[in-house]
Design an enzyme around this catalytic site. Structure first.
Site, PDB file in Angstrom:
ATOM      1  CB  SER A  74      -4.361   3.514  -7.613  1.00 37.25           C
ATOM      2  OG  SER A  74      -4.909   2.374  -6.984  1.00 37.25           O
ATOM      3  CD  GLN A  88      -5.835  -5.882  -3.531  1.00 36.78           C
ATOM      4  OE1 GLN A  88      -5.290  -5.712  -4.610  1.00 36.78           O
ATOM      5  NE2 GLN A  88      -6.259  -4.879  -2.779  1.00 36.78           N
ATOM      6  CB  SER A 145       4.025   1.017  -3.525  1.00 36.58           C
ATOM      7  OG  SER A 145       3.003   0.264  -4.144  1.00 36.58           O
ATOM      8  CD  GLU A 197      -6.995  -1.386  -4.311  1.00 33.65           C
ATOM      9  OE1 GLU A 197      -6.475  -2.422  -3.846  1.00 33.65           O
ATOM     10  OE2 GLU A 197      -6.582  -0.246  -4.047  1.00 33.65           O
ATOM     11  CB  CYS A 199      11.537  -1.806   5.651  1.00 30.85           C
ATOM     12  SG  CYS A 199      12.018  -1.676   7.389  1.00 30.85           S
ATOM     13  CG  MET A 224      -2.083  -0.986   1.044  1.00 38.60           C
ATOM     14  SD  MET A 224      -3.347  -0.842   2.311  1.00 38.60           S
ATOM     15  CE  MET A 224      -4.103   0.733   1.935  1.00 38.60           C
TER      16      MET A 224
END
Length: 199
Positions: free
Chosen positions: A22, A91, A19, A89, A183, A17
């Site tokens: 979209s 997933q 990153s 989206e 991370c 998320m």
């Protein structure tokens, strides 16, 4: 001499998320529109964070989209003259999306899918791994870790400011109130309450 065939292809945009998935999807779709290509965009009905009928990035960029409840609804639309099909989206759809995307690309469409590759536990988020496997192009984006500022590949789910438990439901639609990029070193998944009782 080799025969050439007109076929489509699949592009996969993935990562944690925040990153820019979209954002990158919207950018590619707008380039298609600018090139006078016919573009159609789909998004899952479950994702109503910003707008029901638009794909909206966390930065506020948006593009019109068709809201669908399940992947099979894509095939109910007339896509005969469509050049580019975007699906955000991804997933949130079941495994049927994989065969649908493969059929669309075999029919000559450029199909661009965007979605998370890992769930909040840091495990593969189906059906994205399968889509990555059948894609001609995979772009894996990274955000910036909210703790240390290094590149982040994971999505940290927070419930009342604390890391979510491993047995929490996989799907919880939210934005920066529920999630932040992390991370590997700073990604935390809390044990289930059941594990605490056993200890």
């Amino acid at each position: 001499m080799y025969e050439t065939y007109h076929s489509g292809w699949i592009e996969c945009i993935t990562g944690s998320m925040f990153s820019g998935k979209s954002e990158e999807l919207i950018r590619r779709l707008r380039r298609g529109i600018y090139a006078k290509q016919k573009v159609v965009v789909f998004k899952p009905a479950i994702d109503d964070r910003y707008h029901k009928e638009k794909v909206v990035s966390h930065n506020g960029n948006a593009i019109e989209a068709i809201n669908i409840s399940k992947a099979s609804e894509i095939m109910t639309h007339n896509l005969t003259n469509v050049d580019v099909i975007g699906i955000d989206e991804v997933q949130f759809f079941d495994d049927e999306i994989v065969s649908i995307v493969e059929k669309l690309s075999a029919d000559g469409h450029r199909v661009i899918v965007a979605g998370l590759d890992m769930d909040f536990r840091g495990e593969p988020f189906e059906p994205m791994p399968k889509l990555m496997a059948v894609s001609e192009q995979v772009t894996k984006l990274q955000a910036v870790c909210a703790v240390c500022g290094s590149s982040s590949s994971r999505t940290q789910r927070l419930i009342n400011g604390k890391p979510a438990k491993i047995d929490d439901p996989i799907i919880l639609v939210g934005a920066n109130e529920s999630y932040e990029p992390r991370c590997r070193a700073h990604h935390i998944v809390a044990p289930s309450d059941n594990n605490k009782e056993e200890l």
